[in-house]
Design a protein around this motif. Structure first.
Motif, PDB file in Angstrom:
ATOM      1  N   VAL A 164       0.784  -1.180   0.143  1.00 53.59           N
ATOM      2  CA  VAL A 164       0.067  -0.002   0.051  1.00 53.59           C
ATOM      3  C   VAL A 164       0.887   1.053  -0.076  1.00 53.59           C
ATOM      4  CG1 VAL A 164      -1.798   1.444   1.275  1.00 53.59           C
ATOM      5  CG2 VAL A 164      -1.976  -1.187   0.899  1.00 53.59           C
ATOM      6  N   LEU A 165       1.837   1.204   0.820  1.00 50.46           N
ATOM      7  CA  LEU A 165       2.729   2.448   0.745  1.00 50.46           C
ATOM      8  C   LEU A 165       3.339   2.610  -0.543  1.00 50.46           C
ATOM      9  CD1 LEU A 165       4.726   4.420   2.293  1.00 50.46           C
ATOM     10  CD2 LEU A 165       6.312   2.389   2.332  1.00 50.46           C
ATOM     11  N   LEU A 166       3.773   1.488  -1.368  1.00 49.00           N
ATOM     12  CA  LEU A 166       4.358   1.772  -2.597  1.00 49.00           C
ATOM     13  C   LEU A 166       3.316   2.291  -3.641  1.00 49.00           C
ATOM     14  CD1 LEU A 166       6.755  -1.247  -2.986  1.00 49.00           C
ATOM     15  CD2 LEU A 166       7.220   1.030  -2.353  1.00 49.00           C
ATOM     16  N   THR A 167       2.160   2.233  -3.437  1.00 44.61           N
ATOM     17  CA  THR A 167       1.303   2.915  -4.484  1.00 44.61           C
ATOM     18  C   THR A 167       1.254   4.395  -4.327  1.00 44.61           C
ATOM     19  OG1 THR A 167      -0.586   2.570  -2.632  1.00 44.61           O
ATOM     20  CG2 THR A 167      -0.426   0.670  -4.199  1.00 44.61           C
ATOM     21  N   LEU A 208      -1.718  -5.928  -5.177  1.00 44.88           N
ATOM     22  CA  LEU A 208      -2.795  -5.768  -4.308  1.00 44.88           C
ATOM     23  C   LEU A 208      -4.243  -6.552  -4.763  1.00 44.88           C
ATOM     24  CD1 LEU A 208      -2.196  -2.381  -2.749  1.00 44.88           C
ATOM     25  CD2 LEU A 208      -1.931  -4.779  -1.606  1.00 44.88           C
ATOM     26  N   ALA A 209      -4.544  -6.108  -6.218  1.00 41.83           N
ATOM     27  CA  ALA A 209      -5.441  -6.613  -6.953  1.00 41.83           C
ATOM     28  C   ALA A 209      -5.669  -8.101  -7.095  1.00 41.83           C
ATOM     29  CB  ALA A 209      -5.755  -5.952  -8.391  1.00 41.83           C
ATOM     30  N   ASP A 228       2.673   0.882 -10.364  1.00 40.59           N
ATOM     31  CA  ASP A 228       1.559  -0.038 -10.886  1.00 40.59           C
ATOM     32  C   ASP A 228       1.707  -1.381 -10.747  1.00 40.59           C
ATOM     33  OD1 ASP A 228       0.002  -0.589 -13.386  1.00 40.59           O
ATOM     34  OD2 ASP A 228       1.679  -1.418 -14.036  1.00 40.59           O
ATOM     35  N   LEU A 229       3.006  -1.948 -10.311  1.00 40.87           N
ATOM     36  CA  LEU A 229       3.039  -3.372  -9.746  1.00 40.87           C
ATOM     37  C   LEU A 229       2.391  -3.626  -8.580  1.00 40.87           C
ATOM     38  CD1 LEU A 229       6.977  -3.888 -11.038  1.00 40.87           C
ATOM     39  CD2 LEU A 229       4.640  -4.986 -12.044  1.00 40.87           C
TER      40      LEU A 229
END
Length: 400
Positions: A180-183, A247-248, A241-242
């Motif tokens: 979540v942090l990387l998003t 997460l999806a 994006d990755l």
């Protein structure tokens, strides 16, 4: 046309677009050899011609997957049964016949001849609706897990090129908060600008557990790197994006796990399988798919042999007692027993006691787990045979 023969053998070289079928008689002479489209009408036409050649037709195919699904279903609908001839066997048997050509017609002939000479091949059972559903669901889950592993490795590789300190700080394979942090934040400068308090609030608003700890770790990594590396902006977009895709995928895996669990629980022996320590609904569903019809296994040793848990002798002359690992077995079935055995030793009980006993005898971890898996095949086979659940204490022996 000559009089119909008593029995013939039909070898099928299966493919996606078409199959090649060759029929031989008791002398090995070719009676019928044609290419058939993988279409219902074409298969039914060929089936009528072949059934008219003899009173009994022995069918053999080299693929028992999706390519031959329609063919096998039509054979079953007409009371015909097919055996599975592995591709390795076909490849080796080809050398026993004249010529070096490699064609579909020759492969179909070799399959038919192999089935004519050998009668120990396993019969292919068309799965029931429940088994077919579990096969599709577990195969799809395996594909999703493989996609997740690939994306995670790609994310770590890209992140290492621009922010190695942050890449070392988290295990992105099982840390949702880090993903979540990387998003939202992927570079040292963006994390420093945000600050600890606001970053913690941003993570908490997205339901991240331990948001303060994640923010603190990320800020420490950002303070350790003050240099902006080339390609940082593009890499940040790729990482974000990755992370979103992973997460999806996690959400898709949760949904399919629930679907597998609900489908597996409709199996009449689901409670018996789940009663074994280490066998949950996911591994239980994979066992149902990999094992197939348990009536095909005469005893527990047959089931263990199919899973590759029984050593094979390699003796020659005076050299006896030389055992080695088998090469022909179900990898999927072996994985089910190995993973469930490894899971069962986490908690106290007879499984852990047996594992520790084998370690005390000098076995390493893998050897001890394989020995436990072999023992568990006997227990599971007996439970399914007697239709009773697993208990830590052995059942009382009844008088004859």
């Amino acid at each position: 046309m000559s009089e119909p023969r008593t029995r013939v053998w039909a070898g099928v070289d299966a493919g996606k677009g078409h199959h090649w079928v060759t029929v031989v008689d008791e002398t090995g002479a070719t009676l019928w050899s044609k290419k058939i489209d993988n279409d219902e009408s074409a298969i039914l036409t060929a089936l009528g011609e072949i059934l008219g050649l003899a009173g009994q037709v022995h069918w053999a195919v080299d693929i028992s997957g999706t390519s031959s699904a329609l063919l096998l279903a039509l054979l079953a609908a007409h009371g015909q049964h097919a055996v599975y001839v592995p591709g390795r066997t076909v490849n080796r048997m080809s050398g026993a016949y004249r010529g070096e050509a490699k064609t579909d017609a020759r492969d179909a002939y070799v399959i038919a001849e192999t089935a004519r000479h050998r009668s120990d091949f396993a019969t292919i059972d068309v799965p029931a609706q429940l088994a077919a559903d579990l096969a599709l669901l577990t195969a799809h889950r395996s594909d999703l897990v493989a996609d997740r592993v690939r994306m995670t490795n790609r994310l770590r590789d890209v992140l290492t090129g621009v922010f190695p300190a942050l890449e070392r700080s988290f295990d992105y394979s099982n840390h949702k908060g880090a993903l979540v942090l990387l998003t939202g934040y992927q570079t040292p400068a963006s994390i420093r600008r945000r600050g600890r308090a606001r970053l913690t609030a941003w993570l908490a608003a997205r339901s991240v557990r331990g948001a303060d700890a994640v923010a603190t770790t990320a800020l420490e990594a950002a303070q350790a790197q003050q240099t902006a590396l080339p390609g940082e902006e593009v890499a940040a977009q790729i990482v974000a994006d990755l992370a979103s895709q992973i997460l999806a995928l996690d959400e898709r895996l949760k949904r399919i796990d629930r679907q597998i669990r609900d489908t597996f629980h409709r199996h009449p022996q689901a409670k018996i399988i789940e009663s074994m320590p280490g066998l949950g609904p996911i591994l239980g569903a994979e066992f149902v798919v990999a094992a197939g019809n348990l009536a095909a296994y005469t005893d527990a040793g047959h089931l263990a042999s199919a899973a590759g848990l029984v050593p094979v002798p390699r003796d020659s002359g005076r050299r006896t007692g030389n055992l080695h690992r088998p090469k022909r077995y179900s990898r999927r079935l072996r994985r089910v027993f190995y993973m469930s055995a490894q899971t069962s030793i986490i908690r106290e009980g007879p499984n852990r006691d047996f594992y520790l006993k084998k370690r005390g005898e000098g076995c390493n971890h893998v050897q001890a787990v394989i020995a436990l898996a072999r023992r568990r095949t006997s227990v599971l086979w007996a439970l399914l045979r007697d239709n009773r659940a697993f208990t830590s204490a052995p059942p009382a022996t009844q008088a004859a």
